[in-house]
Design a protein around this motif. Structure first.
Motif, PDB file in Angstrom:
ATOM      1  N   THR A  72       1.350 -10.073  10.654  1.00 10.02           N
ATOM      2  CA  THR A  72       0.633 -11.065  11.816  1.00 10.02           C
ATOM      3  C   THR A  72       0.111  -9.977  12.817  1.00 10.02           C
ATOM      4  O   THR A  72      -0.920 -10.259  13.226  1.00 10.02           O
ATOM      5  CB  THR A  72       2.149 -11.518  12.337  1.00 10.02           C
ATOM      6  OG1 THR A  72       2.974 -12.266  11.545  1.00 10.02           O
ATOM      7  CG2 THR A  72       1.753 -12.209  13.782  1.00 10.02           C
TER       8      THR A  72
ATOM      9  N   LEU B 118       2.624 -20.239   9.462  1.00 11.57           N
ATOM     10  CA  LEU B 118       3.684 -21.137   9.188  1.00 11.57           C
ATOM     11  C   LEU B 118       2.988 -22.617   8.236  1.00 11.57           C
ATOM     12  O   LEU B 118       3.445 -22.951   7.490  1.00 11.57           O
ATOM     13  CB  LEU B 118       4.367 -21.559  10.322  1.00 11.57           C
ATOM     14  CG  LEU B 118       5.506 -22.710  10.328  1.00 11.57           C
ATOM     15  CD1 LEU B 118       6.485 -22.226   9.079  1.00 11.57           C
ATOM     16  CD2 LEU B 118       6.054 -22.954  11.431  1.00 11.57           C
TER      17      LEU B 118
ATOM     18  N   SER C 208       6.961 -12.693  12.471  1.00  6.72           N
ATOM     19  CA  SER C 208       5.864 -12.721  13.088  1.00  6.72           C
ATOM     20  C   SER C 208       6.225 -12.497  14.713  1.00  6.72           C
ATOM     21  O   SER C 208       5.611 -11.779  15.253  1.00  6.72           O
ATOM     22  CB  SER C 208       5.135 -13.962  13.100  1.00  6.72           C
ATOM     23  OG  SER C 208       4.428 -14.258  11.569  1.00  6.72           O
ATOM     24  N   LEU C 209       7.112 -12.994  15.083  1.00  6.25           N
ATOM     25  CA  LEU C 209       7.413 -13.130  16.627  1.00  6.25           C
ATOM     26  C   LEU C 209       8.073 -11.646  16.858  1.00  6.25           C
ATOM     27  O   LEU C 209       7.876 -11.186  17.739  1.00  6.25           O
ATOM     28  CB  LEU C 209       8.613 -14.125  16.910  1.00  6.25           C
ATOM     29  CG  LEU C 209       7.918 -15.457  16.693  1.00  6.25           C
ATOM     30  CD1 LEU C 209       9.190 -16.761  17.181  1.00  6.25           C
ATOM     31  CD2 LEU C 209       6.887 -16.041  17.612  1.00  6.25           C
TER      32      LEU C 209
ATOM     33  N   ASN D  19       2.845 -16.640   1.991  1.00  9.49           N
ATOM     34  CA  ASN D  19       4.124 -17.084   2.522  1.00  9.49           C
ATOM     35  C   ASN D  19       5.185 -16.938   1.470  1.00  9.49           C
ATOM     36  O   ASN D  19       6.519 -16.850   1.682  1.00  9.49           O
ATOM     37  CB  ASN D  19       4.282 -18.263   3.145  1.00  9.49           C
ATOM     38  CG  ASN D  19       3.996 -18.072   4.708  1.00  9.49           C
ATOM     39  OD1 ASN D  19       3.702 -16.922   5.090  1.00  9.49           O
ATOM     40  ND2 ASN D  19       4.024 -19.159   5.527  1.00  9.49           N
TER      41      ASN D  19
ATOM     42  N   SER E 173       9.394 -19.821   5.004  1.00  9.38           N
ATOM     43  CA  SER E 173       8.534 -20.031   6.304  1.00  9.38           C
ATOM     44  C   SER E 173       9.501 -19.458   7.419  1.00  9.38           C
ATOM     45  O   SER E 173       8.654 -19.058   8.461  1.00  9.38           O
ATOM     46  CB  SER E 173       8.179 -21.388   6.219  1.00  9.38           C
ATOM     47  OG  SER E 173       7.459 -21.779   4.977  1.00  9.38           O
TER      48      SER E 173
ATOM     49  N   GLY F 245       1.297 -16.862  14.067  1.00  3.54           N
ATOM     50  CA  GLY F 245       2.576 -17.048  13.416  1.00  3.54           C
ATOM     51  C   GLY F 245       2.660 -18.438  13.332  1.00  3.54           C
ATOM     52  O   GLY F 245       2.940 -18.978  12.192  1.00  3.54           O
ATOM     53  N   ALA F 246       2.111 -19.345  14.173  1.00  2.00           N
ATOM     54  CA  ALA F 246       2.279 -20.908  14.049  1.00  2.00           C
ATOM     55  C   ALA F 246       1.355 -21.179  12.949  1.00  2.00           C
ATOM     56  O   ALA F 246       1.668 -22.113  12.316  1.00  2.00           O
ATOM     57  CB  ALA F 246       2.005 -21.412  15.388  1.00  2.00           C
TER      58      ALA F 246
ATOM     59  N   THR G 116       9.377 -15.766   7.830  1.00  2.00           N
ATOM     60  CA  THR G 116       8.136 -15.181   8.008  1.00  2.00           C
ATOM     61  C   THR G 116       7.798 -15.447   9.558  1.00  2.00           C
ATOM     62  O   THR G 116       7.313 -14.455  10.311  1.00  2.00           O
ATOM     63  CB  THR G 116       6.828 -15.832   7.161  1.00  2.00           C
ATOM     64  OG1 THR G 116       7.320 -15.796   5.793  1.00  2.00           O
ATOM     65  CG2 THR G 116       5.666 -15.299   7.682  1.00  2.00           C
ATOM     66  N   LEU G 117       8.194 -16.661  10.125  1.00  2.00           N
ATOM     67  CA  LEU G 117       7.940 -16.860  11.439  1.00  2.00           C
ATOM     68  C   LEU G 117       8.447 -15.968  12.302  1.00  2.00           C
ATOM     69  O   LEU G 117       8.266 -15.274  13.450  1.00  2.00           O
ATOM     70  CB  LEU G 117       8.320 -18.300  11.874  1.00  2.00           C
ATOM     71  CG  LEU G 117       8.303 -18.739  13.288  1.00  2.00           C
ATOM     72  CD1 LEU G 117       6.586 -18.685  13.586  1.00  2.00           C
ATOM     73  CD2 LEU G 117       8.533 -20.231  13.641  1.00  2.00           C
TER      74      LEU G 117
ATOM     75  N   GLY H 211       6.007 -11.114   7.488  1.00  2.85           N
ATOM     76  CA  GLY H 211       5.490 -11.737   8.693  1.00  2.85           C
ATOM     77  C   GLY H 211       5.474 -10.291   9.803  1.00  2.85           C
ATOM     78  O   GLY H 211       4.341 -10.320  10.599  1.00  2.85           O
TER      79      GLY H 211
ATOM     80  N   GLY I  10      -1.074 -17.684   5.136  1.00  9.50           N
ATOM     81  CA  GLY I  10       0.247 -18.145   4.932  1.00  9.50           C
ATOM     82  C   GLY I  10       0.249 -18.989   3.637  1.00  9.50           C
ATOM     83  O   GLY I  10       1.196 -19.051   3.061  1.00  9.50           O
TER      84      GLY I  10
END
Length: 362
Positions: free
Chosen positions: A234, A263, A48-49, A18, A41, A259-260, A44-45, A230, A14
Motif C-alpha cells: 500500500t 479491496l 493497508s490501514l 490479494n 481481502s 486500500g479501498a 489486506t485492508l 497490505g 488487488g
C-alpha cells in the motif's frame, strides 16, 4: 489523471496480489474460493490501514526520491508516468493469470521515466542495491525454509489426521441377571465419526482438536500473509499520490484510497491468478500449505516492518516451489517457465510504458 492512474494501479494490484496470501488455504481445499478471498481481502485492508503507522520507509522510498533528484520525484508528471507504467504492466499480467510483482513493475516504470527525465544523472547504484537486490534474492531465500519445513509439517498433519474425528462419552448400559437393562454410573468414552457419535446419543468430550488446530493455523497464516502484503504494497502505491495537493500532502488519505481500490480490485479480478497460485504451480497437501504459509508470512512481515521492498509474489512463489521440491507433487515446469518469463518481462515493460508516458505528458 494522476489520481485515476494510481487508483487503477491499486485495483490491478488487488486483482493480481490479494489472493496470494490465501493460495495455500484454497489450494489445500480447506476453504472455498470466496471464503478464502473475503478473508484475504479483510486482512489486506487491515494491513493497508496500518501502513500509515508502520511503513513510513516504504512510503518515502517509492516517491522516487534518491533514485532521481527531488525536483523530478515531486513532479505530478513523473508520478503519473510511474503509476501508469506499473498499472498497465500489472493489468496485463492479471488478465493472463500470471502472478507478477507490482513492486517490480513500479521499479521498472520509475527507471524508465527517470532515465528520460534525467538521463545518466539517475542513481543506478541505488536502483540495484535498494530495490532490485531484495526482489531477486527473495524467491531463492523463500525456497530454503519451505523446503526444510515441508516434511516436518507433513508428519504433524498426518498425526492430526490419524486422530478420530469425534470423541464422545455415553452412559454404559448394564444388563442384570434378570434381563433388566440399567444405566451405569460411569460414562464410557466412544470414538468414531461425528455421525456415529450423534447416532449413539453420545455427548462430545473435551479434547485438543488437532484437526481444527491445523485448519485454524492455515487461516491464521493466510491472514498474516495478506496483512503483511497490505502493509508492504500500500505505501508503495500511495507514495505516488503525494504530489496531489488536494490530499493535503500527507499519506493518510492516500493510503485509505489505495486500500479501498485494492479491496475492490481483488474482489472483482482475483480468480485467474488464484487458479495459477493455488492449483497450477504444485499440488498442495496440507503440510506443504503450512510450510509455504509460515515461510511467506515471516519473510514478508519482517521485510514490511524493516522497509525492504520485497515482493509477496516472489516470496510466495518461491515458498510454493520449495514445498513442491521436497516430497510434494513436484513443480509444473511449464507453468514456472511462464511465471519466470513474466518476471523477466515485467521490468522492461514497466520501463517502456513509464518512459513513453513521461515524454507524452506535459
Amino acid at each position: 489523471m494522476l489520481l485515476l492512474a494510481v487508483l487503477f494501479l491499486a485495483g490491478t494490484n488487488g486483482a493480481n496480489d490479494n489472493f496470494k496470501g490465501v493460495a495455500t488455504l484454497y489450494g489445500s481445499r480447506r476453504a472455498g474460493y470466496w471464503t478464502s478471498l473475503l478473508w484475504a481481502s479483510a486482512a489486506t485492508l487491515a494491513g493497508s490501514l496500518c501502513s500509515v503507522f508502520f511503513a513510513h520507509a516504504l512510503l518515502k522510498a517509492f516517491t522516487g526520491a534518491g533514485l532521481v533528484p527531488s525536483v523530478i520525484a515531486t513532479q505530478t508528471r513523473f508520478a503519473f508516468a510511474v503509476a501508469s507504467g506499473g498499472a498497465v504492466t500489472v493489468a496485463l499480467a492479471a488478465w493472463r493469470g500470471l502472478p507478477i510483482s507490482t513492486t517490480h513493475a513500479l521499479i521498472g516504470a520509475m527507471g524508465g521515466a527517470g532515465l528520460v527525465a534525467v538521463g545518466s544523472a539517475m542513481r543506478f547504484a541505488i536502483l540495484g542495491s535498494t530495490f532490485l537486490l531484495p526482489l531477486l534474492a527473495s524467491p531463492v531465500i523463500a525456497m530454503v525454509p519451505a523446503f526444510l519445513l515441508a516434511p516436518l509439517l507433513r508428519r504433524l498433519v498426518a498425526r492430526a489426521a490419524a486422530e478420530p474425528e469425534c470423541v464422545c462419552t455415553q452412559s454404559a448400559t448394564i444388563v442384570t441377571p434378570e434381563g433388566v437393562m440399567m444405566r451405569g454410573t460411569m460414562p464410557v468414552r466412544v470414538t468414531g465419526t461425528k455421525a456415529e457419535c450423534r447416532a449413539a446419543g453420545a455427548r462430545p468430550a473435551w479434547r485438543f482438536d488437532a484437526r481444527g488446530a491445523v485448519d485454524a493455523l492455515l487461516f491464521l497464516l493466510g491472514g498474516t500473509v495478506s496483512f503483511a502484503r497490505g502493509l508492504n504494497d500500500t505505501p508503495k502505491i500511495a507514495a505516488l499520490l503525494l504530489p496531489v495537493t488536494a490530499l493535503g500532502g500527507h499519506g493518510t488519505l492516500a493510503v485509505a484510497l489505495v486500500g479501498a481500490a485494492m479491496l475492490a480490485g481483488g474482489l472483482l479480478g482475483a480468480r485467474r491468478v488464484a487458479r495459477t497460485m493455488s492449483d497450477k504451480i504444485t499440488q498442495l497437501d496440507i503440510g506443504a500449505a503450512l510450510a509455504a504459509g509460515v515461510t511467506t508470512s515471516l519473510l514478508v512481515g519482517t521485510a514490511s516492518f524493516n522497509g525492504l521492498p520485497v515482493s509477496t509474489t516472489h516470496v510466495s512463489v518461491g515458498a510454493l516451489v520449495g514445498t513442491g521440491l521436497n516430497g510434494g507433487g513436484g513443480v509444473d515446469r511449464q507453468v514456472m517457465t511462464n511465471i519466470v518469463l513474466s518476471w523477466i518481462v515485467t521490468l522492461p515493460t514497466g520501463a517502456l510504458v513509464g518512459a513513453i508516458l513521461y515524454v507524452l505528458v506535459r
